[in-house]
Design a protein around this motif. Structure first.
Motif, mmCIF file in Angstrom:
data_model
loop_
_atom_site.group_PDB
_atom_site.id
_atom_site.type_symbol
_atom_site.label_atom_id
_atom_site.label_comp_id
_atom_site.label_asym_id
_atom_site.label_seq_id
_atom_site.Cartn_x
_atom_site.Cartn_y
_atom_site.Cartn_z
ATOM 1 N N GLY A 1 49.162 -77.050 -50.843
ATOM 2 C CA GLY A 1 49.397 -77.560 -51.935
ATOM 3 C C GLY A 1 50.608 -77.671 -52.460
ATOM 4 O O GLY A 1 51.635 -79.045 -53.368
ATOM 5 N N VAL A 2 51.953 -76.952 -52.098
ATOM 6 C CA VAL A 2 53.268 -77.075 -52.659
ATOM 7 C C VAL A 2 53.691 -78.171 -51.963
ATOM 8 O O VAL A 2 54.640 -78.955 -52.650
ATOM 9 C CB VAL A 2 54.155 -75.725 -52.132
ATOM 10 C CG1 VAL A 2 55.323 -76.062 -52.793
ATOM 11 C CG2 VAL A 2 53.206 -74.293 -53.555
ATOM 12 N N VAL A 3 53.582 -78.030 -50.434
ATOM 13 C CA VAL A 3 54.252 -79.213 -49.926
ATOM 14 C C VAL A 3 53.404 -80.916 -50.337
ATOM 15 O O VAL A 3 54.339 -81.587 -50.284
ATOM 16 C CB VAL A 3 53.993 -78.667 -48.314
ATOM 17 C CG1 VAL A 3 54.411 -80.113 -47.754
ATOM 18 C CG2 VAL A 3 54.974 -77.547 -47.875
ATOM 19 N N LEU B 1 42.541 -70.480 -40.379
ATOM 20 C CA LEU B 1 41.908 -69.847 -39.429
ATOM 21 C C LEU B 1 43.447 -68.565 -39.544
ATOM 22 O O LEU B 1 43.413 -67.545 -39.676
ATOM 23 C CB LEU B 1 41.612 -69.914 -38.285
ATOM 24 C CG LEU B 1 40.636 -70.860 -37.981
ATOM 25 C CD1 LEU B 1 40.363 -71.316 -36.254
ATOM 26 C CD2 LEU B 1 38.711 -70.225 -38.016
ATOM 27 N N SER B 2 44.308 -70.023 -40.057
ATOM 28 C CA SER B 2 45.957 -68.407 -39.975
ATOM 29 C C SER B 2 46.421 -67.886 -41.534
ATOM 30 O O SER B 2 46.819 -67.283 -41.850
ATOM 31 C CB SER B 2 47.042 -69.171 -39.260
ATOM 32 O OG SER B 2 46.987 -70.664 -39.521
ATOM 33 N N LEU B 3 44.982 -68.719 -42.281
ATOM 34 C CA LEU B 3 45.477 -67.687 -43.452
ATOM 35 C C LEU B 3 45.400 -66.394 -44.448
ATOM 36 O O LEU B 3 44.019 -65.522 -43.362
ATOM 37 C CB LEU B 3 44.900 -69.073 -44.105
ATOM 38 C CG LEU B 3 45.133 -69.954 -44.953
ATOM 39 C CD1 LEU B 3 43.666 -71.072 -45.568
ATOM 40 C CD2 LEU B 3 46.895 -70.587 -45.771
ATOM 41 N N SER C 1 45.291 -82.005 -51.992
ATOM 42 C CA SER C 1 45.240 -83.170 -51.599
ATOM 43 C C SER C 1 44.753 -84.563 -51.303
ATOM 44 O O SER C 1 44.849 -85.538 -51.270
ATOM 45 C CB SER C 1 44.915 -82.797 -50.189
ATOM 46 O OG SER C 1 43.461 -82.495 -49.496
ATOM 47 N N VAL C 2 43.731 -84.201 -52.947
ATOM 48 C CA VAL C 2 42.677 -85.262 -53.019
ATOM 49 C C VAL C 2 43.252 -85.535 -54.295
ATOM 50 O O VAL C 2 43.771 -84.625 -55.672
ATOM 51 C CB VAL C 2 40.936 -84.831 -53.265
ATOM 52 C CG1 VAL C 2 40.195 -86.391 -53.606
ATOM 53 C CG2 VAL C 2 41.006 -84.800 -51.198
ATOM 54 N N GLY C 3 43.021 -86.954 -55.183
ATOM 55 C CA GLY C 3 43.457 -86.930 -56.601
ATOM 56 C C GLY C 3 44.842 -87.541 -57.099
ATOM 57 O O GLY C 3 45.043 -88.352 -57.963
HETATM 58 N N1 LIG Z 1 47.928 -81.726 -56.807
HETATM 59 C C1 LIG Z 1 46.929 -81.172 -56.892
HETATM 60 O O1 LIG Z 1 45.867 -81.644 -57.749
HETATM 61 C C2 LIG Z 1 46.699 -80.522 -57.477
HETATM 62 C C3 LIG Z 1 45.609 -79.091 -57.021
HETATM 63 C C4 LIG Z 1 45.441 -77.704 -57.205
HETATM 64 C C5 LIG Z 1 46.698 -77.411 -56.928
HETATM 65 N N2 LIG Z 1 47.989 -77.827 -57.147
HETATM 66 C C6 LIG Z 1 49.506 -77.393 -56.271
HETATM 67 O O2 LIG Z 1 48.926 -76.511 -55.064
HETATM 68 C C7 LIG Z 1 50.045 -75.479 -54.778
HETATM 69 C C8 LIG Z 1 49.357 -74.241 -54.331
HETATM 70 O O3 LIG Z 1 48.973 -74.447 -53.232
HETATM 71 P P1 LIG Z 1 48.523 -73.862 -52.036
HETATM 72 O O4 LIG Z 1 48.382 -72.594 -52.783
HETATM 73 O O5 LIG Z 1 47.905 -74.497 -51.126
HETATM 74 O O6 LIG Z 1 49.924 -72.546 -52.438
HETATM 75 P P2 LIG Z 1 51.260 -73.176 -50.615
HETATM 76 O O7 LIG Z 1 51.358 -74.678 -50.396
HETATM 77 O O8 LIG Z 1 52.720 -72.211 -51.402
HETATM 78 O O9 LIG Z 1 50.860 -72.543 -49.726
HETATM 79 C C9 LIG Z 1 50.618 -70.880 -50.061
HETATM 80 C C10 LIG Z 1 51.418 -69.985 -48.446
HETATM 81 O O10 LIG Z 1 50.101 -70.136 -47.437
HETATM 82 C C11 LIG Z 1 51.142 -70.581 -46.611
HETATM 83 N N3 LIG Z 1 50.174 -71.551 -46.030
HETATM 84 C C12 LIG Z 1 49.979 -72.743 -45.744
HETATM 85 N N4 LIG Z 1 49.485 -73.155 -44.489
HETATM 86 C C13 LIG Z 1 48.802 -72.331 -43.882
HETATM 87 C C14 LIG Z 1 48.312 -71.861 -42.730
HETATM 88 N N5 LIG Z 1 47.344 -72.723 -42.554
HETATM 89 N N6 LIG Z 1 48.471 -70.795 -42.616
HETATM 90 C C15 LIG Z 1 49.194 -69.797 -42.677
HETATM 91 N N7 LIG Z 1 49.860 -69.718 -43.812
HETATM 92 C C16 LIG Z 1 49.905 -70.672 -44.260
HETATM 93 C C17 LIG Z 1 52.546 -71.210 -47.082
HETATM 94 O O11 LIG Z 1 53.384 -71.677 -46.619
HETATM 95 C C18 LIG Z 1 53.078 -70.334 -48.326
HETATM 96 O O12 LIG Z 1 53.300 -69.189 -48.300
HETATM 97 C C19 LIG Z 1 50.351 -75.179 -57.206
HETATM 98 O O13 LIG Z 1 51.901 -75.726 -57.076
HETATM 99 C C20 LIG Z 1 49.883 -75.751 -57.455
HETATM 100 O O14 LIG Z 1 50.185 -76.011 -58.709
HETATM 101 C C21 LIG Z 1 47.699 -79.425 -57.121
#
Ligand SMILES: NC(=O)c1ccc[n+]([C@@H]2O[C@H](COP(=O)([O-])OP(=O)(O)OC[C@H]3O[C@@H](n4cnc5c(N)ncnc54)[C@H](O)[C@@H]3O)[C@@H](O)[C@H]2O)c1
Ligand SMILES: O=C(O)C(=O)C[C@@H](O)[C@H](O)[C@H](O)COP(=O)(O)O
Ligand SMILES: [Zn+2]
Length: 361
Positions: free
Chosen positions: A103-105, A168-170, A135-137
């Motif tokens: 979600g950050v990216v 799978l890598s999370l 990713s949606v919205g």
């Molecule tokens: N736009 C929206 O509608 C919406 C909705 C919900 C959350 N958000 C935002 O999303 C953000 C959180 O997203 P997140 O939880 O994905 O955080 P993130 O993007 O920081 O990812 C979490 C961690 O997982 C790592 N990572 C990502 N994919 C991986 C994978 N496949 N395998 C191993 N590691 C991986 C990343 O490098 C990071 O360290 C927040 O900023 C939140 O405000 C936005």
């Protein structure tokens, strides 16, 4: 591969969900763009960037930019740096940005796409459980030190390519973060889904098949709200269940230590606590939810580390607020959310009371 469609007033886009579909990105891109900028983070870059680059035709002009992993990258400096890389590499209005990551990216790259040359196309390639939501919205943003997602936009992607193999890598902490938003979608819409979530074994033991079923349900629930109220003038606010306190906790933590989903999970518990007190005939399985939080190792006592007046100060700048009142999303029952306004003093007392209650969890 499965295929859902999101339709808003001005846009229609596909959400492709399938195992290994990052390798088919070339065929899934909606148009033949002249240049591709991939925005990712350093962790995801190591894991999946090469797969993506290998899958894109060698005739295309591709470059990438990786930001540090984590919430701290949702900030204006990095937003600006993305623009700098885009200009240096000749990105233009016939180009596309691919947001490869969580979600950050997605939020950062989407915001860059929404502002670069006043708006170009982007495609979400989510790699976290949480990103089934983000990713949606089309909500895209960066944070301000004074508040979450304070600088942003609504800009729908041209497509979402969700490769479930990447999940799978999370690590466990990202399961906790992502499953909180899955749980939110269940509370908002679906008794059976909520039951299924509450009965899950420890996250490490959940099968990919079960996870994907829940993610698809979550995306469909989110889509219903987005399609009816893209710019959050009404019912889309319900998707903010748990976020009023959640965002305040994240900001107070300086956007480190506490993940978005973990903060939202605690925020949802506070919303349920308030719902029991303020909504007549409120009925939902709060003790089961609390058992679930404990079983899945959510930081249930985290509130002890924070100063309540500072959290309230943060909550005063929540985007849902009106008329000097803090508007919380509460629940009457599963599938029946509502927005409930609180006077600031009342909410401060309730947050204190909630903190005392969770000490005895
Ligand atoms: N736009 C929206 O509608 C919406 C909705 C919900 C959350 N958000 C935002 O999303 C953000 C959180 O997203 P997140 O939880 O994905 O955080 P993130 O993007 O920081 O990812 C979490 C961690 O997982 C790592 N990572 C990502 N994919 C991986 C994978 N496949 N395998 C191993 N590691 C991986 C990343 O490098 C990071 O360290 C927040 O900023 C939140 O405000 C936005
Ligand atoms: O899509 C929405 O609308 C949401 O509220 C989804 C939330 O999970 C997400 O965290 C969103 O970024 C919060 O938006 P904000 O407007 O409260 O900053
Ligand atoms: Zn969220």
């Amino acid at each position: 591969m499965e295929h859902l469609t999101i339709s808003t007033e001005d846009s229609h886009y596909p959400v492709f969900i399938g195992e290994g579909i990052r390798h088919q990105i070339e065929q899934l891109l909606p148009e033949s763009y002249d240049k591709i900028m991939v925005i990712t983070d350093c962790t995801v870059e190591e894991l999946y960037l090469k797969d993506l680059e290998d899958a894109i035709s060698p005739n295309r002009d591709v470059f990438s930019f990786a930001v540090p992993a984590g919430e701290k990258s949702k900030q204006l400096d990095l937003f600006f740096e993305c623009h700098t890389k885009a200009i240096e590499n000749g990105l233009n209005r016939r180009s596309v940005i691919l947001a490869l990551g969580g979600g950050v990216v997605g939020d950062l790259a989407g915001f860059v796409a929404s502002t670069f040359m006043r708006g170009i196309d982007y495609v979400q390639i989510p790699t976290t459980i949480l990103a089934h939501d983000s990713s949606v919205g089309g909500k895209v943003a960066v944070n301000h030190p004074l508040g979450k997602n304070m600088i942003g936009n609504f800009h729908q992607p041209k497509a979402v390519v969700y490769d479930t193999q990447t999940l799978l890598s999370l690590p466990p902490v990202e399961w906790r973060s992502g499953m909180a938003e899955v749980m939110k979608h269940a509370f908002l819409a679906d008794k059976d889904m909520l039951k299924q979530c509450l009965q899950l074994p420890h996250f490490q033991k959940v099968t990919n098949e079960t996870l994907i079923t829940l993610l698809k349900k979550g995306i469909q629930i989110k889509a219903k709200y987005v399609q009816k109220d893209e710019k959050e003038q009404g019912i889309r606010r319900y998707l903010n269940l748990g976020h009023t306190l959640g965002h305040a906790l994240e900001a107070e933590a300086g956007y480190t230590h506490l993940s978005h989903g973990e903060a939202v999970a605690i925020g949802m518990d506070f919303a349920l606590f308030l719902s029991q007190k303020y909504v007549s005939n409120a009925s939902f399985p709060i003790s089961e939810y609390r058992n679930w939080l404990t079983k899945q190792n959510y930081p249930t006592t985290v509130l002890e580390n924070y100063y309540i007046p500072s959290l309230i100060e943060r909550m005063k700048s929540d985007k849902k607020n009106e008329d000097e009142q803090i508007r919380m999303v509460l629940l009457e029952e599963i599938g029946k959310p509502m927005v409930f306004p609180f006077q600031i003093d009342t909410l401060q007392n309730e947050l204190q009371a909630y903190r005392n209650e969770v000490k005895n969890f």
